[in-house]
Design an enzyme around this catalytic site. Structure first.
Site, mmCIF file in Angstrom:
data_model
loop_
_atom_site.group_PDB
_atom_site.id
_atom_site.type_symbol
_atom_site.label_atom_id
_atom_site.label_comp_id
_atom_site.label_asym_id
_atom_site.label_seq_id
_atom_site.Cartn_x
_atom_site.Cartn_y
_atom_site.Cartn_z
ATOM 1 N N CYS A 122 0.652 -1.164 0.228
ATOM 2 C CA CYS A 122 -0.005 -0.138 0.026
ATOM 3 C C CYS A 122 0.698 1.171 -0.065
ATOM 4 C CB CYS A 122 -0.974 0.045 1.229
ATOM 5 S SG CYS A 122 -2.054 -1.488 1.240
ATOM 6 N N HIS A 263 -3.344 7.245 2.374
ATOM 7 C CA HIS A 263 -3.839 5.864 1.915
ATOM 8 C C HIS A 263 -4.993 5.686 2.618
ATOM 9 C CE1 HIS A 263 -3.816 1.651 1.052
ATOM 10 N NE2 HIS A 263 -3.568 1.671 2.314
ATOM 11 N N ASN A 293 -10.080 -0.057 0.026
ATOM 12 C CA ASN A 293 -8.670 0.091 0.203
ATOM 13 C C ASN A 293 -7.991 -0.525 -1.023
ATOM 14 O OD1 ASN A 293 -5.957 -0.168 0.672
ATOM 15 N ND2 ASN A 293 -6.231 -0.888 2.867
HETATM 16 N N1 COA Z 1 -18.354 -9.295 9.058
HETATM 17 C C1 COA Z 1 -18.872 -9.404 10.335
HETATM 18 N N2 COA Z 1 -18.088 -9.853 11.140
HETATM 19 C C2 COA Z 1 -17.009 -10.038 11.131
HETATM 20 C C3 COA Z 1 -16.149 -9.713 10.038
HETATM 21 C C4 COA Z 1 -16.788 -9.278 8.838
HETATM 22 N N3 COA Z 1 -16.586 -9.045 7.646
HETATM 23 N N4 COA Z 1 -14.831 -9.817 9.876
HETATM 24 C C5 COA Z 1 -14.793 -10.025 11.368
HETATM 25 N N5 COA Z 1 -15.874 -10.160 11.927
HETATM 26 C C6 COA Z 1 -15.998 -10.381 13.390
HETATM 27 C C7 COA Z 1 -14.915 -11.270 13.966
HETATM 28 O O1 COA Z 1 -14.950 -12.691 13.718
HETATM 29 C C8 COA Z 1 -15.025 -10.840 15.576
HETATM 30 O O2 COA Z 1 -15.926 -11.395 16.035
HETATM 31 P P1 COA Z 1 -15.778 -12.034 17.753
HETATM 32 O O3 COA Z 1 -15.753 -10.843 18.518
HETATM 33 O O4 COA Z 1 -17.037 -12.764 17.893
HETATM 34 O O5 COA Z 1 -14.654 -12.856 17.739
HETATM 35 C C9 COA Z 1 -15.480 -9.497 15.261
HETATM 36 O O6 COA Z 1 -16.134 -9.450 14.315
HETATM 37 C C10 COA Z 1 -14.556 -8.238 15.578
HETATM 38 O O7 COA Z 1 -13.224 -8.603 14.980
HETATM 39 P P2 COA Z 1 -12.040 -7.825 14.619
HETATM 40 O O8 COA Z 1 -11.021 -8.651 13.878
HETATM 41 O O9 COA Z 1 -11.505 -7.314 16.046
HETATM 42 O O10 COA Z 1 -12.320 -6.544 14.024
HETATM 43 P P3 COA Z 1 -12.046 -5.076 14.006
HETATM 44 O O11 COA Z 1 -12.708 -4.226 14.545
HETATM 45 O O12 COA Z 1 -10.463 -5.234 14.041
HETATM 46 O O13 COA Z 1 -12.043 -4.922 12.239
HETATM 47 C C11 COA Z 1 -10.730 -4.818 10.224
HETATM 48 C C12 COA Z 1 -11.598 -5.714 11.525
HETATM 49 C C13 COA Z 1 -10.088 -5.815 9.336
HETATM 50 C C14 COA Z 1 -11.838 -4.064 9.543
HETATM 51 C C15 COA Z 1 -9.632 -3.927 10.982
HETATM 52 O O14 COA Z 1 -9.052 -4.735 11.759
HETATM 53 C C16 COA Z 1 -8.809 -3.085 9.914
HETATM 54 O O15 COA Z 1 -9.496 -2.539 9.310
HETATM 55 N N6 COA Z 1 -7.708 -3.206 10.187
HETATM 56 C C17 COA Z 1 -6.784 -2.946 9.271
HETATM 57 C C18 COA Z 1 -6.605 -3.150 7.839
HETATM 58 C C19 COA Z 1 -5.786 -2.541 7.041
HETATM 59 O O16 COA Z 1 -5.912 -1.161 6.897
HETATM 60 N N7 COA Z 1 -5.301 -3.406 6.084
HETATM 61 C C20 COA Z 1 -4.535 -2.798 5.029
HETATM 62 C C21 COA Z 1 -3.524 -2.169 5.507
HETATM 63 S S1 COA Z 1 -2.733 -1.069 4.281
#
Ligand code: COA
Length: 336
Positions: A122, A263, A293
């Site tokens: 990215c 970004h 993204n």
């Molecule tokens: N839909 C519904 N529920 C989902 C899900 C989805 N697409 N993805 C994960 N969950 C659930 C998980 O299983 C978890 O359930 P639990 O509490 O029962 O265990 C809950 O939602 C929370 O999961 P978590 O991974 O902690 O969510 P989060 O708030 O961290 O959001 C992302 C997940 C991926 C959106 C977030 O972590 C993120 O944006 N990270 C950065 C990613 C990024 O920028 N990547 C590129 C870098 S350039």
């Protein structure tokens, strides 16, 4: 690596900008039918409503990159034969040999200009802009086409909900040329990485590459794997740190900067940086709601949208910021 402008050297001017993205829209409601997720969850956790994805039969990193560069050349009033070099930042090159940049150079009529792909996930577009600026300032190159493009939809496992909701496809491109005024161009840049954190965002090709502890990752081999929470923590911190660093090292305040071209990783990450740094809404362009993204395509697409909208003009200071797989992060303070 950090670098300030070399006194007495030439400057670099961005003279054209362009972008390209597929027509095909993948909405949150489409994803609801593919994986166990909901529009509400995606909007609340990421700010994304829809993203563009390629039709892999007819589109890909090559076509989007070619189209974005052609638009940037048109915008600059130049043709491919005016370019000395093309740098294409991508992690989704169709082939490792030839580089996609070589095929783009051929398609836009730039041959025998040099052409290479650059891999910084990215952060790729900001890495490429910084490299291009330095190559022009070296005196060896006069005009460089820079492209950031990713088609992550081609390596996203659409049976897995944590990664598939985030990413979209796009390309952004700028044409940069030598300028006699040494104060124009990149005034300060950072290119940084921490390879020890690579397992938080990676694309394994073989079992041997899978790090200990991730053997049971449900994402299929060959597709993008991500430890969302780890990446989130990293991104939220780096976003603030690199902007603060660029301002402090150059004795600038937020008021001095016309736009922060950032970004688009997650709306919450952008909002957190805006709040902590006090960045006003009108200085941070956001398109993640419509595009998701786009990895190396994000910053170039944002730049093109603010450029075409006339939100930035000659003489303005802007800051480009990106972070991603590697892990990598980069900033670029520009005098337009
Ligand atoms: N839909 C519904 N529920 C989902 C899900 C989805 N697409 N993805 C994960 N969950 C659930 C998980 O299983 C978890 O359930 P639990 O509490 O029962 O265990 C809950 O939602 C929370 O999961 P978590 O991974 O902690 O969510 P989060 O708030 O961290 O959001 C992302 C997940 C991926 C959106 C977030 O972590 C993120 O944006 N990270 C950065 C990613 C990024 O920028 N990547 C590129 C870098 S350039």
């Amino acid at each position: 690596m950090t670098a300030t402008t070399i006194p007495g050297a030439c400057g670099v001017r961005i003279v054209g900008s362009g972008s390209a993205y597929p027509e095909r829209v993948l909405s949150n409601f489409d994803l609801e039918k593919m994986v166990d997720t909901s529009n509400d969850w995606i909007v609340q956790r990421t700010g994304i409503h829809e993203r563009r994805i390629v039709n892999p039969q007819t589109e890909g990193t090559f076509t989007l990159s070619r189209d974005a560069l052609n638009k940037a050349l048109d915008n600059a009033g130049m043709t491919g034969s005016d370019l000395d070099l093309i740098i294409l930042a991508t992690v989704t090159a169709e082939m490792t040999c030839p580089s996609t940049a070589c095929r783009v150079a051929d398609a836009v009529g730039a041959a025998p200009a040099g052409a290479f792909d650059l891999v910084a996930a990215c952060s790729g577009f900001v890495y490429a802009v910084n490299v291009a600026d330095s190559m022009i300032r070296s005196g060896r190159y006069k005009s460089i086409g820079v492209i950031g493009c990713d088609t992550l939809s081609t390596i996203v496992d659409y049976e897995e909900r944590t990664v598939s909701i985030l990413f979209g496809d796009s390309a952004g491109s700028v044409v940069m040329v030598r300028d006699d005024d040494p104060t124009v161009g990149c005034r300060y840049q950072t290119l940084q990485s921490d390879g020890s954190m690579w397992p938080s965002l990676y694309i394994p090709r073989r079992d041997q590459e899978v790090p200990a502890g991730d053997e049971n990752n449900p994402v299929r081999m060959g597709n993008l794997r991500m430890q969302g929470r780890e990446v989130y923590k990293f991104a939220v911190t780096k976003f603030r740190d690199v902007i603060r660093d660029a301002l402090e090292k150059n004795n600038l305040t937020i008021d001095d900067v016309a736009q922060f071209v950032c970004h688009q990783s997650n709306m919450r990450i952008i909002e957190s940086a805006k709040e902590k740094l006090g960045l006003p809404d009108e200085k941070v362009h956001v398109n993640i709601d419509k595009f998701g993204n786009c990895s190396a395509g994000s910053v170039g697409l944002c730049f093109d949208q603010v450029w075409q909208a006339g939100k930035i003009k000659r003489g303005d200071l802007i800051v480009l910021v990106a972070f991603g797989g590697g892990l990598t992060w980069a900033s670029s303070l520009w005098q337009l």
